[in-house]
Write a protein that holds these residues in place. Sequence first.
Motif: not given
Length: 110
Positions: A45-68
């Motif tokens: 399963e996808l956990v998190a993604r950082i884009s080329q420009r530095g934008g981030t996406y987090f799966a709901d189950f890690v939001k607020g707990r994980f950073t990139l």
Amino acid sequence: VQLQASGGGLVQIGGSLRLSCAASEINVSSTSMTWYRQAPGKERELVARISQRGGTYFADFVKGRFTLSRDIAKNSAFLQMHMLEPEDTAVYYCNIQEYWGKGTQVTVSS
């Protein structure tokens, strides 16, 4: 292209870990990087993604707990994990385009 994930280990509930993904032959700043995980008996399963420009996406189950983050000088990306739960136990993989690292085991014990 090679990706080397590291930083996994055994941690107690509520603990923290920082996963690293070092890339070779490709610049982490030139592309997006995604972290996935796979627990025993479950699909990847996808956990998190950082884009080329530095934008981030987090799966709901890690939001607020994980950073990139990324370190351009080290050509590496990092997944900082806080407030770990037993449900976070899995092998974590970093992915760039069609390339995958070997994975690093994260085990959260009670």
